[in-house]
Design an enzyme around this catalytic site. Sequence first.
Site, PDB file in Angstrom:
ATOM      1  N   GLU A  30      -7.528   1.274  -4.045  1.00 52.88           N
ATOM      2  CA  GLU A  30      -6.803   2.346  -3.370  1.00 52.88           C
ATOM      3  C   GLU A  30      -6.147   3.241  -4.432  1.00 52.88           C
ATOM      4  O   GLU A  30      -5.716   2.732  -5.488  1.00 52.88           O
ATOM      5  CB  GLU A  30      -5.708   1.730  -2.487  1.00 52.88           C
ATOM      6  CG  GLU A  30      -4.689   2.681  -1.901  1.00 52.88           C
ATOM      7  CD  GLU A  30      -3.499   1.972  -1.237  1.00 52.88           C
ATOM      8  OE1 GLU A  30      -3.119   0.881  -1.710  1.00 52.88           O
ATOM      9  OE2 GLU A  30      -2.974   2.528  -0.253  1.00 52.88           O
ATOM     10  N   LYS A  81      -6.653   6.318   5.512  1.00 53.05           N
ATOM     11  CA  LYS A  81      -5.828   5.148   5.827  1.00 53.05           C
ATOM     12  C   LYS A  81      -5.022   5.368   7.107  1.00 53.05           C
ATOM     13  O   LYS A  81      -4.253   6.325   7.225  1.00 53.05           O
ATOM     14  CB  LYS A  81      -4.882   4.859   4.656  1.00 53.05           C
ATOM     15  CG  LYS A  81      -4.043   3.594   4.800  1.00 53.05           C
ATOM     16  CD  LYS A  81      -3.253   3.372   3.520  1.00 53.05           C
ATOM     17  CE  LYS A  81      -2.429   2.110   3.559  1.00 53.05           C
ATOM     18  NZ  LYS A  81      -1.685   1.922   2.278  1.00 53.05           N
ATOM     19  N   CYS A 134      -5.797  -1.083   1.983  1.00 54.57           N
ATOM     20  CA  CYS A 134      -4.548  -1.785   1.729  1.00 54.57           C
ATOM     21  C   CYS A 134      -3.876  -2.389   2.956  1.00 54.57           C
ATOM     22  O   CYS A 134      -4.332  -3.398   3.463  1.00 54.57           O
ATOM     23  CB  CYS A 134      -3.598  -0.866   0.978  1.00 54.57           C
ATOM     24  SG  CYS A 134      -2.366  -1.837   0.116  1.00 54.57           S
TER      25      CYS A 134
HETATM   26  N1  ING Z   1       0.924  -1.837   0.250  1.00 56.60           N
HETATM   27  C1  ING Z   1       1.329  -3.063   0.811  1.00 56.60           C
HETATM   28  C2  ING Z   1       0.256  -3.795   1.572  1.00 56.60           C
HETATM   29  O1  ING Z   1       0.130  -3.715   2.782  1.00 56.60           O
HETATM   30  C3  ING Z   1       3.123  -4.378   1.695  1.00 56.60           C
HETATM   31  C4  ING Z   1       2.589  -2.967   1.621  1.00 56.60           C
HETATM   32  C5  ING Z   1       3.634  -4.978   0.563  1.00 56.60           C
HETATM   33  C6  ING Z   1       3.039  -5.067   2.880  1.00 56.60           C
HETATM   34  C7  ING Z   1       4.089  -6.298   0.635  1.00 56.60           C
HETATM   35  C8  ING Z   1       3.498  -6.387   2.969  1.00 56.60           C
HETATM   36  C9  ING Z   1       4.045  -7.019   1.855  1.00 56.60           C
HETATM   37  O2  ING Z   1      -0.451  -4.528   0.918  1.00 56.60           O
HETATM   38  C10 ING Z   1       0.180  -0.815   0.717  1.00 56.60           C
HETATM   39  N2  ING Z   1      -0.063   0.180  -0.159  1.00 56.60           N
HETATM   40  O3  ING Z   1      -0.244  -0.762   1.862  1.00 56.60           O
END
Ligand code: ING
Length: 308
Positions: A46, A123, A168
């Site tokens: 990403e 996304k 992601c």
């Molecule tokens: N980042 C993270 C993800 O879903 C996150 C956000 C971080 C969610 C830690 C839960 C715990 O992997 C992105 N960019 O979506």
Amino acid sequence: MREIVIGGAQLGPIQRAESRESVVARMIVLLDQAAKAGCGLVVFPELALTTFFPRWWMEDPAEVDQWFETEMPNAATQPLFDRARDHGIAISFGYAEKTSDGHHFNTSILTDTAGNIVGKYRKVHLPGHSEFDTERAFQHLEKRYFEPGNLGFPVWRNMDALMGMCICNDRRWPEVYRVMGLQGAELIMLGYNTPSVNSQDSAEGLEHRLYHSDLSMTSGAYQNAAWVVGVAKSGDEDGHPLMAGSIIVDPNGFVVARAQTEDDELIVHACDMDLCNFGKSTIFDFARHRRVEHYTRITAQTGVEYPE
Ligand code: ING
């Protein structure tokens, strides 16, 4: 046997000051390694061209737009497309997209083995928040800088297989895999930038996050009898650690390749697309087993509606 040798090209950290040209050069090194390994398709992370800028609070639209691409390919990325075409390797990678009519998306593209873009995804699930959060050690402002994707979860025929993309946070939502599974997806590619720990996390924070990342992708693969390739941007970006954990998952939900470092690293596996057939014709033969008349809440509701 419809085999595609797939490379997961994990990227180490991209510092805020690093140029797109420098990153593309790193991506080409991984692409050359993939060619030597016989890959036909390479998946990059990403937002692969820049640092994970949504961690920064920005108000000036010009400061925000510096992180976005207004066309793809463009001068910075053309060498990547050219090298991929020379190798006969299809690629997928994520970047920040600004459309000609001014919309901002967290986007990924997919090419064929001749370097033509055959698919685009934007996304849908944007985590974090849109206003400055004083409680946080660092911000996560994807809801501020991106609009939710408006292309759905398409699946394309490419390289004699059915393949789709997500990005992601999308990987944590089972609906994402199922919507592609309902189009026959045999391969789901995704990149991620996931903070490894934050101030609220306990010592095992990274171990938990790696487990939840694996859990999300292995269940998505198993429950839709599809290959899943998840590729991280990882390592310390200007003092902000991102977790690695890039994996290739087979259609039975087993991890068949895993990155060992938090740096630029290629993982490779020969993926037989026909391995999907058994699951799709037995346990997860959707046509034979699903009872959609009982699933209406899944699209009728956004949040929870509690019983009286
Ligand atoms: N980042 C993270 C993800 O879903 C996150 C956000 C971080 C969610 C830690 C839960 C715990 O992997 C992105 N960019 O979506």
